[in-house]
Write an enzyme that holds these catalytic residues in place. Structure first.
Site, short mmCIF file in Angstrom:
data_model
loop_
_atom_site.label_atom_id
_atom_site.label_comp_id
_atom_site.label_asym_id
_atom_site.label_seq_id
_atom_site.Cartn_x
_atom_site.Cartn_y
_atom_site.Cartn_z
N ASP A 282 -11.06 -5.31 -2.02
CA ASP A 282 -10.31 -4.44 -1.11
C ASP A 282 -10.70 -2.98 -1.38
O ASP A 282 -10.45 -2.46 -2.47
CB ASP A 282 -8.80 -4.64 -1.37
N HIS B 241 -9.66 -6.15 2.43
CA HIS B 241 -8.32 -5.74 2.85
C HIS B 241 -7.76 -6.69 3.91
O HIS B 241 -6.55 -6.84 4.03
CB HIS B 241 -8.37 -4.30 3.38
N SER C 128 -0.41 -4.68 4.34
CA SER C 128 -0.96 -3.33 4.22
C SER C 128 0.18 -2.28 4.26
O SER C 128 1.04 -2.31 3.39
CB SER C 128 -2.01 -3.12 5.32
#
Ligand code: MLT
Length: 208
Positions: A155, A186, A105
Site C-alpha cells: 500500500d 491500497h 481507506s
C-alpha cells in the site's frame, strides 16, 4: 431525523442475528459504494451507509485532510462526533443495534477515530487499509470490542509501521484486534472479502 443529517442509504435486515453494518466509503465514494461489499460480508444484515459530508475537489470524504496522509485533526474530532450522533439517531429511527463499521481507506480512518473518540458507538469494526487517525488520541476503553484490520503489503498510502501502530493503539485500548497484512496495495482484493466474511461469522457465533 432531527440532528445531524447525512445523505444515506438504509437497508433493513432480512435475517435476524447479524449485527448491522455501518458502511463508510473511501475518498470520492458515496452511500452506494459499499452496499455490495456489505451484502457479501454479511448477507441479511441491516446496512446503514452514509455519505461523507466533506468535499475535496467535489469528492466526498468523512473529514478534511491537509495533504495525502496528513489529517486536519480538529476536523477529524469534529466529524467523528457528528458521525457518532448520526449513528445514534439512525439507531433510534430504524430500531437497530450498535453497528459494526466496515470502512475503506478514508472511511476506515473515520471508523478508527470513532472507536477512539466515541467508543460507545460501534460494536466492532472492519478497517480496510486504515491509518492512525489522531496523533494524540484520548485514552479510550474499548472493552473487548472486536476489530479486524486488513492492510496491504504494498500500500503506497499506508506504511507498515503506521498500520502496526494503529493495531497496537486499539489493542492497548482494550479491543480484540486481528491484524492481517495481505499481498495487496491500497485497493481491496478478494482476500479482504473472504477474511471479513469469515471474521464477522465468528463475531456472530460468539454473540449468539
Ligand atoms: C485519508 O485521507 O483518509 C487517507 O489518506 C486515505 C484516503 O485517501 O482517503
Amino acid at each position: 431525523m432531527t440532528g445531524t443529517e447525512f445523505i444515506h442509504r438504509f437497508e433493513p435486515a432480512t435475517s435476524a442475528g447479524s449485527p448491522p453494518l455501518l458502511l463508510l466509503h473511501g475518498t470520492g465514494g458515496d452511500e452506494n459504494d459499499l452496499l455490495g461489499l456489505g451484502r457479501m460480508i454479511s448477507p441479511g444484515a441491516a446496512l446503514l451507509s452514509p455519505r461523507g459530508r466533506v468535499l475535496e475537489h467535489g469528492m466526498p470524504r468523512f473529514f478534511r485532510r491537509l495533504a495525502e496522509g496528513v489529517f486536519d485533526e480538529e476536523d477529524v474530532r469534529h466529524r467523528a462526533r457528528e458521525l457518532g450522533d448520526f449513528v445514534a439517531e439512525a439507531r433510534e429511527q430504524y430500531g437497530i443495534a450498535a453497528p459494526v463499521a466496515v470502512g475503506f481507506s478514508n472511511g476506515a480512518n473515520i471508523a478508527a477515530a470513532l472507536l477512539l473518540l466515541r467508543p460507545d458507538v460501534l460494536a466492532g469494526a472492519i478497517l480496510l487499509r486504515a491509518m492512525v487517525p489522531l496523533s494524540d488520541p484520548p485514552k479510550a476503553e474499548l472493552g473487548n470490542k472486536p476489530v479486524l484490520l486488513l492492510s496491504g503489503q504494498t500500500d503506497p498510502m499506508v506504511p507498515a509501521s503506521n498500520s502496526a501502530k494503529l493495531a497496537a493503539l486499539l489493542s492497548q485500548a482494550g479491543a480484540i484486534v486481528t491484524h492481517r497484512v495481505l499481498p495487496a496495495g491500497h485497493q481491496l482484493s478478494q482476500a479482504d472479502v473472504t477474511l471479513a466474511r469469515d471474521w464477522i461469522g465468528k463475531v456472530e457465533a460468539k454473540a449468539a
